[in-house]
Motif scaffolding. Sequence first.
Motif, PDB file in Angstrom:
ATOM      1  N   UNK A  20      -1.865 -32.029  -8.480  1.00  0.00           N
ATOM      2  CA  UNK A  20      -3.162 -32.727  -8.400  1.00  0.00           C
ATOM      3  C   UNK A  20      -3.086 -33.860  -7.384  1.00  0.00           C
ATOM      4  N   UNK A  21      -1.962 -34.589  -7.362  1.00  0.00           N
ATOM      5  CA  UNK A  21      -1.815 -35.688  -6.397  1.00  0.00           C
ATOM      6  C   UNK A  21      -1.792 -35.149  -4.966  1.00  0.00           C
ATOM      7  N   UNK A  22      -1.111 -34.036  -4.753  1.00  0.00           N
ATOM      8  CA  UNK A  22      -1.049 -33.435  -3.420  1.00  0.00           C
ATOM      9  C   UNK A  22      -2.428 -32.964  -2.976  1.00  0.00           C
ATOM     10  N   UNK A  23      -3.164 -32.326  -3.870  1.00  0.00           N
ATOM     11  CA  UNK A  23      -4.520 -31.864  -3.528  1.00  0.00           C
ATOM     12  C   UNK A  23      -5.441 -33.040  -3.235  1.00  0.00           C
ATOM     13  N   UNK A  24      -5.306 -34.104  -4.000  1.00  0.00           N
ATOM     14  CA  UNK A  24      -6.134 -35.295  -3.770  1.00  0.00           C
ATOM     15  C   UNK A  24      -5.826 -35.894  -2.398  1.00  0.00           C
ATOM     16  N   UNK A  25      -4.545 -35.947  -2.035  1.00  0.00           N
ATOM     17  CA  UNK A  25      -4.166 -36.492  -0.722  1.00  0.00           C
ATOM     18  C   UNK A  25      -4.702 -35.603   0.398  1.00  0.00           C
ATOM     19  N   UNK A  26      -4.700 -34.296   0.208  1.00  0.00           N
ATOM     20  CA  UNK A  26      -5.203 -33.367   1.215  1.00  0.00           C
ATOM     21  C   UNK A  26      -6.696 -33.554   1.413  1.00  0.00           C
ATOM     22  N   UNK A  85       6.412 -28.476  -1.634  1.00  0.00           N
ATOM     23  CA  UNK A  85       6.611 -29.138  -2.930  1.00  0.00           C
ATOM     24  C   UNK A  85       6.385 -28.156  -4.071  1.00  0.00           C
ATOM     25  N   UNK A  86       5.380 -27.305  -3.908  1.00  0.00           N
ATOM     26  CA  UNK A  86       5.113 -26.308  -4.948  1.00  0.00           C
ATOM     27  C   UNK A  86       6.276 -25.335  -5.095  1.00  0.00           C
ATOM     28  N   UNK A  87       6.890 -24.957  -3.984  1.00  0.00           N
ATOM     29  CA  UNK A  87       8.048 -24.061  -4.051  1.00  0.00           C
ATOM     30  C   UNK A  87       9.203 -24.738  -4.795  1.00  0.00           C
ATOM     31  N   UNK A  88       9.421 -26.031  -4.465  1.00  0.00           N
ATOM     32  CA  UNK A  88      10.484 -26.786  -5.140  1.00  0.00           C
ATOM     33  C   UNK A  88      10.172 -26.880  -6.632  1.00  0.00           C
ATOM     34  N   UNK A  89       8.924 -27.213  -6.931  1.00  0.00           N
ATOM     35  CA  UNK A  89       8.522 -27.336  -8.334  1.00  0.00           C
ATOM     36  C   UNK A  89       8.597 -25.988  -9.053  1.00  0.00           C
ATOM     37  N   UNK A  90       8.237 -24.925  -8.356  1.00  0.00           N
ATOM     38  CA  UNK A  90       8.327 -23.586  -8.958  1.00  0.00           C
ATOM     39  C   UNK A  90       9.782 -23.243  -9.271  1.00  0.00           C
TER      40      UNK A  90
END
Length: 191
Positions: A58-64, A81-86
Amino acid sequence: GETRHAGFSQRLVDVEDALRQTAAAVKQAVGEFESVRGLRAKFVPLTVRLSRVEEATAATLAATRRRPGDGGLLLEAAQGELEVLNTRLSECEERTRAFDDIKKAHFGLANENIMLEAHQASLHERLDHLEQNLGSSVERCGKEIVSLIASQKQLALDLKRAASEEGGAREASGGAEPSLEQRTAERAECE
């Protein structure tokens, strides 16, 4: 009597050994349970990790959305980041499976511990019963021994009395030894 006592002593030693082994098994099960408990404390619940992933996304989408001109770079960073989190989420899922296996093992150990406690209680009851029976047997044997000693003393007195009467009868008959028929008749009278 002594061989019976020796056999019981060995059985008592065997029961004590079984109790020591049971106590060691219970101690080991408790140790394993404590180690499982320690592992559980190390793992952060999956829901907490999932909520962290959602917050980061959500923070990444908000920044985008805030910077439309840099959207492509931010989107690539967000995908990284999503790949790392996945990857981290997959690791967490694997750990959850391992934790489930540990929980199953813990429940198995807990059930075994209950069975061991029941067996130990049974051993205690059986040992109490054996001690009670042994005490009763020893008491009964003691009474029988006292009775046998009293009978032996009475028999010794009776033999002394019979010997003195036989000696007196010999003197009265002039020192001649009684015949076989006289001794047999005397014995029959005594009985």
